[in-house]
Design a protein around this motif. Structure first.
Motif, mmCIF file in Angstrom:
data_model
loop_
_atom_site.group_PDB
_atom_site.id
_atom_site.type_symbol
_atom_site.label_atom_id
_atom_site.label_comp_id
_atom_site.label_asym_id
_atom_site.label_seq_id
_atom_site.Cartn_x
_atom_site.Cartn_y
_atom_site.Cartn_z
ATOM 1 N N UNK A 96 0.801 -1.223 0.000
ATOM 2 C CA UNK A 96 0.000 0.000 0.000
ATOM 3 C C UNK A 96 0.836 1.277 0.000
ATOM 4 N N UNK A 97 1.979 1.342 0.706
ATOM 5 C CA UNK A 97 2.793 2.569 0.635
ATOM 6 C C UNK A 97 3.205 2.933 -0.789
ATOM 7 N N UNK A 98 3.461 1.953 -1.639
ATOM 8 C CA UNK A 98 3.818 2.238 -3.030
ATOM 9 C C UNK A 98 2.651 2.885 -3.761
ATOM 10 N N UNK A 259 -0.853 -1.915 -4.742
ATOM 11 C CA UNK A 259 -2.094 -2.619 -4.424
ATOM 12 C C UNK A 259 -2.896 -2.920 -5.691
ATOM 13 N N UNK A 260 -2.790 -2.065 -6.702
ATOM 14 C CA UNK A 260 -3.505 -2.294 -7.939
ATOM 15 C C UNK A 260 -3.016 -3.533 -8.667
ATOM 16 N N UNK A 261 -1.712 -3.664 -8.771
ATOM 17 C CA UNK A 261 -1.151 -4.840 -9.434
ATOM 18 C C UNK A 261 -1.439 -6.101 -8.626
ATOM 19 N N UNK A 262 -1.420 -5.972 -7.291
ATOM 20 C CA UNK A 262 -1.761 -7.109 -6.441
ATOM 21 C C UNK A 262 -3.195 -7.564 -6.701
ATOM 22 N N UNK A 263 -4.109 -6.612 -6.886
ATOM 23 C CA UNK A 263 -5.498 -6.953 -7.173
ATOM 24 C C UNK A 263 -5.626 -7.661 -8.518
ATOM 25 N N UNK A 264 -4.912 -7.176 -9.522
ATOM 26 C CA UNK A 264 -4.975 -7.808 -10.846
ATOM 27 C C UNK A 264 -4.463 -9.245 -10.775
ATOM 28 N N UNK A 265 -3.338 -9.448 -10.095
ATOM 29 C CA UNK A 265 -2.799 -10.802 -9.947
ATOM 30 C C UNK A 265 -3.761 -11.700 -9.167
#
Length: 309
Positions: A96-98, A259-265
């Motif tokens: 989330x910090x990123x 967090x966005x890329x984590x959601x996509x994965x």
């Protein structure tokens, strides 16, 4: 003001419950089998059934949602990842910090560009400069985030070789994602600033200030801009929340571990606890931003502050 803040915080509770119910329902009704995604395509039916039972996916909807709410409310637990078996909270805290750094940088660029161009367009009403800035705003509104990101990569990374096309660990790597994410928001803020400034500049007290001999700089930035900032702040607050959602595309395009890329994965692997936890976190941040915007109203406009009292 204190009572108002407490009231807004209380309203936050049913809002988040509603978000959790809607998202949980959509994930429950979505096609695909999370247990099969965990077990793998070559797993036997017995293995898949055992994983489904261990994850509680064979229980009725109301039981699954009740267990989720119980863990969330009483233990502040967002669940466990289906794929890694680790805490969802820990996974979100790691990335989330990123995302905050990405959204914050994009918001700063959007605010500076939007307010500056909006003021210039209002002061140069019906001139060539106003037409150019307005056209810029139309392009910004019409251009999706993923398209602007791809164009920036093609121009500044592939053709000119000035900036890297991926990563987010150095300032050079941050420039393209910031502009890709903030470009559309800057157009929205610019249009609102222009409209609000034009409305304020026609007021009687502005003409009185000119008649009294006050400097143009003081009239614009002290008298006009301050009173025009109420709708602009609302727009900035909405855009700040929207940038968190826009980070999903930006992080995917520029390979940013947020967090966005984590959601996509997680969507690809049907890791529903990660998806639900990420959306809940974004909803909380968005709601907090809305409360902060409402509080700022009182400091900018004394009339609103008196209504709070």
């Amino acid at each position: 003001m204190t009572k108002y803040i407490l009231k807004r915080l209380l309203i936050l509770i049913p809002t988040l419950l509603g978000v959790s119910f809607i998202v949980f329902s959509l994930l429950y009704l979505s096609p695909g089998d999370a247990a099969l995604a965990v077990a793998g395509p070559n797993a036997t039916k017995e293995t898949v059934d055992a994983i489904r039972e261990s994850l509680g996916l064979n229980q009725p909807f109301i039981v699954q949602y009740g267990n989720y709410l119980k863990n969330l409310i009483f233990h502040f637990d967002l669940g466990t990842s289906y794929q890694s078996g680790r805490s969802v909270t820990a996974a979100l805290i790691r990335v989330f910090p990123t995302t905050i750094k990405l959204a914050s940088g994009a918001l700063v660029i959007a605010v500076i560009m939007g307010i500056a161009f909006g003021i210039i367009a209002a002061l140069k009403k019906n001139t060539l400069i106003d037409s150019i800035i307005t056209a810029f705003g139309m392009v910004g509104l019409a251009m999706p985030i993923f398209w602007s990101g791809l164009l920036l990569i093609i121009v500044f990374s592939t053709k000119l070789k000035m900036l890297p096309a991926s990563g987010f660990s150095s300032l050079k790597q941050m420039i393209l994602p910031w502009f890709a994410l903030g470009f559309q928001s800057s157009a929205v803020i610019m249009r609102m600033t222009r409209s609000a400034m034009l409305d304020v500049l026609d007021k009687d007290y502005i003409r009185t200030a000119y008649a009294k001999g006050l400097s143009k700089r003081k009239i614009i930035f002290v008298h006009a801009l301050k009173n025009a900032m109420i709708p602009v702040i609302t727009t900035i607050g909405l855009q700040a929340g929207g940038l968190l959602g826009g980070s999903i595309l930006t992080e995917t395009i520029f390979s940013i571990p947020g967090i966005g890329r984590l959601m996509v994965d997680s969507i690809k692997t049907r890791d529903y606890p990660i998806i639900l936890g990420a959306i809940m976190l974004i909803a909380i941040v968005y709601s907090v931003i809305s409360i902060i915007v409402d509080i700022l109203y009182g400091f900018i406009n004394p009339r609103i502050k008196s209504e709070y009292k």
